[in-house]
Design an enzyme around this catalytic site. Structure first.
Site, PDB file in Angstrom:
ATOM      1  N   ASP A   1      20.127  53.890-104.651  1.00 40.51           N
ATOM      2  CA  ASP A   1      20.734  52.427-105.193  1.00 40.51           C
ATOM      3  C   ASP A   1      22.069  52.680-104.915  1.00 40.51           C
ATOM      4  O   ASP A   1      22.906  53.615-105.009  1.00 40.51           O
ATOM      5  CB  ASP A   1      20.156  52.202-106.262  1.00 40.51           C
ATOM      6  CG  ASP A   1      20.267  50.917-106.652  1.00 40.51           C
ATOM      7  OD1 ASP A   1      20.233  49.993-106.080  1.00 40.51           O
ATOM      8  OD2 ASP A   1      20.229  50.554-107.962  1.00 40.51           O
TER       9      ASP A   1
ATOM     10  N   GLU B   1      25.232  45.506 -98.647  1.00 44.19           N
ATOM     11  CA  GLU B   1      25.419  44.647 -99.774  1.00 44.19           C
ATOM     12  C   GLU B   1      27.297  44.592 -99.406  1.00 44.19           C
ATOM     13  O   GLU B   1      27.803  45.443 -99.564  1.00 44.19           O
ATOM     14  CB  GLU B   1      25.365  45.234-101.022  1.00 44.19           C
ATOM     15  CG  GLU B   1      25.652  44.366-102.179  1.00 44.19           C
ATOM     16  CD  GLU B   1      25.603  44.834-103.518  1.00 44.19           C
ATOM     17  OE1 GLU B   1      24.593  45.696-104.026  1.00 44.19           O
ATOM     18  OE2 GLU B   1      26.474  44.445-104.638  1.00 44.19           O
TER      19      GLU B   1
ATOM     20  N   HIS C   1      18.470  41.626-106.506  1.00 42.81           N
ATOM     21  CA  HIS C   1      18.902  42.766-107.560  1.00 42.81           C
ATOM     22  C   HIS C   1      18.799  41.937-108.659  1.00 42.81           C
ATOM     23  O   HIS C   1      18.611  40.847-108.961  1.00 42.81           O
ATOM     24  CB  HIS C   1      20.409  43.039-107.227  1.00 42.81           C
ATOM     25  CG  HIS C   1      20.189  44.046-106.010  1.00 42.81           C
ATOM     26  ND1 HIS C   1      20.916  45.394-106.165  1.00 42.81           N
ATOM     27  CD2 HIS C   1      19.840  44.051-104.807  1.00 42.81           C
ATOM     28  CE1 HIS C   1      20.732  46.005-105.250  1.00 42.81           C
ATOM     29  NE2 HIS C   1      20.244  45.165-104.056  1.00 42.81           N
TER      30      HIS C   1
ATOM     31  N   SER D   1      15.667  47.812-112.924  1.00 40.32           N
ATOM     32  CA  SER D   1      16.162  49.180-113.690  1.00 40.32           C
ATOM     33  C   SER D   1      16.374  49.056-115.328  1.00 40.32           C
ATOM     34  O   SER D   1      15.651  49.914-115.856  1.00 40.32           O
ATOM     35  CB  SER D   1      17.709  49.161-113.051  1.00 40.32           C
ATOM     36  OG  SER D   1      18.284  50.483-113.624  1.00 40.32           O
TER      37      SER D   1
HETATM   38  P1  13P Z   1      18.609  45.302-113.679  1.00 40.04           P
HETATM   39  O1  13P Z   1      19.197  46.447-114.263  1.00 40.04           O
HETATM   40  O2  13P Z   1      19.023  43.976-114.013  1.00 40.04           O
HETATM   41  O3  13P Z   1      17.081  45.261-113.304  1.00 40.04           O
HETATM   42  O4  13P Z   1      18.676  45.353-112.104  1.00 40.04           O
HETATM   43  C1  13P Z   1      18.298  46.477-111.324  1.00 40.04           C
HETATM   44  C2  13P Z   1      19.129  46.555-109.832  1.00 40.04           C
HETATM   45  O5  13P Z   1      19.447  45.699-109.264  1.00 40.04           O
HETATM   46  C3  13P Z   1      19.325  47.824-109.232  1.00 40.04           C
HETATM   47  O6  13P Z   1      20.025  47.972-108.081  1.00 40.04           O
END
Ligand code: 13P
Length: 289
Positions: free
Chosen positions: A81, A133, A206, A230
């Site tokens: 990521d 990105e 995201h 996440s």
């Molecule tokens: P969140 O933590 O808001 O779920 O976002 C996760 C994300 O986009 C990881 O790249």
């Protein structure tokens, strides 16, 4: 079974659903996500942040992923990521991860374009796919990112730059943010629709934590095929840990395995709920990597 991120996401695109890409941070969260996806018959993407990959070491993460994916009955891919650091990308490319997100969102356009092109070249030379990105998605994800929107482009610029750099997946700003929302976000599924008209490059959403099932569906119908989650995983993991440790203390029973089982069950529940919302349940077919 090990799979390629792009293959999994392309199948989702054709099938009108999205694949969940869940950030994990240890073997327990990794196994919980993979087991939940296997039980649901859903393909899944495992993501590690740069900070976690550095803390655990790329070799250990890779070995853990192989063990978990090889035991799974569904396609599972391994993705790095938000990474602005080319040396970490080189490490995971060498280790054979399926894909990386090169995060050039802090750079001006010329530099973002140039660096993304270089990353795509080095990744593609080893069969690794690149999510790009260049607009910054608001919020800080494990030490990477900013709370201020600094770089934004038109949909046609995004498509033109992605095509020119050779990136495989596109992560545009869609009104979402990483972390917990303080108010309701202004979501931009209209940007997905506009991008879809210009290109069939897979689009990544995201900031999945905190969106409703209806909001996920709107984005998927507009054409999103990978959704990142996440904070929801970290939060349920920590809450379940606190609860299980309280129970152990109250009973004065200091056995770790029941604590791990309790955490795993709660993480799996959260993952399953997302897979259902993304429409990916019972969609799994063969892997390739
Ligand atoms: P969140 O933590 O808001 O779920 O976002 C996760 C994300 O986009 C990881 O790249």
């Amino acid at each position: 079974m090990r799979a390629s991120t792009l293959d999994i996401v392309r199948q989702a695109q054709e099938g009108g659903y999205a694949v969940g890409a869940f950030n994990v941070f240890d073997d327990l969260s990794l196994r919980s996500v993979v087991q939940a996806a296997s039980a649901a018959g859903s393909p899944v993407i495992i993501q590690f942040s740069v900070r976690t990959a550095r803390a655990m070491g790329v070799d250990l993460v890779t070995a853990m992923f192989h063990a978990a994916a090889d035991a799974a009955t569904v396609p599972v891919s391994l993705h790095l990521d938000h990474c602005p650091d080319v040396s970490v990308i080189e490490d995971v490319v060498r280790a054979g991860w399926s894909s990386v997100l090169f995060d050039a969102s802090h750079l001006g356009l010329a530099e973002a374009r140039e660096q993304t092109r270089r990353v795509v070249d080095l990744a593609h030379a080893r069969g690794v796919e690149v999510e790009s990105e260049i607009e910054n998605i608001v919020g800080v994800e494990d030490g990477v990112g900013s709370d201020v929107l600094t770089h934004a482009y038109s949909e046609s610029e995004l498509v033109e730059i992605a095509a020119e750099t050779g990136a495989d997946l596109l992560a545009p700003q869609l009104g979402t943010a990483h972390g917990l929302y303080k108010g309701r976000p202004v979501l931009r599924p209209d940007r997905v629709t506009a991008l879809r008209k210009l290109s069939d490059m897979p689009i990544v959403l995201h900031g999945g934590t905190g969106l409703t099932d209806a909001e996920f569906r709107t984005f998927i119908d507009a054409g999103v095929s990978k959704i990142n989650v996440s904070t929801a995983i970290k939060r349920i993991y920590m809450e379940a840990s606190a609860e299980a440790l309280r129970t152990a203390r109250d009973a004065n029973r200091w056995e770790p395995l029941p604590v791990f089982d309790a955490i795993s069950a709660r993480v799996a529940e959260t993952v399953t709920a997302h897979l259902e919302a993304f429409g990916s349940v019972a969609r799994a077919s063969g892997g390739s990597r």
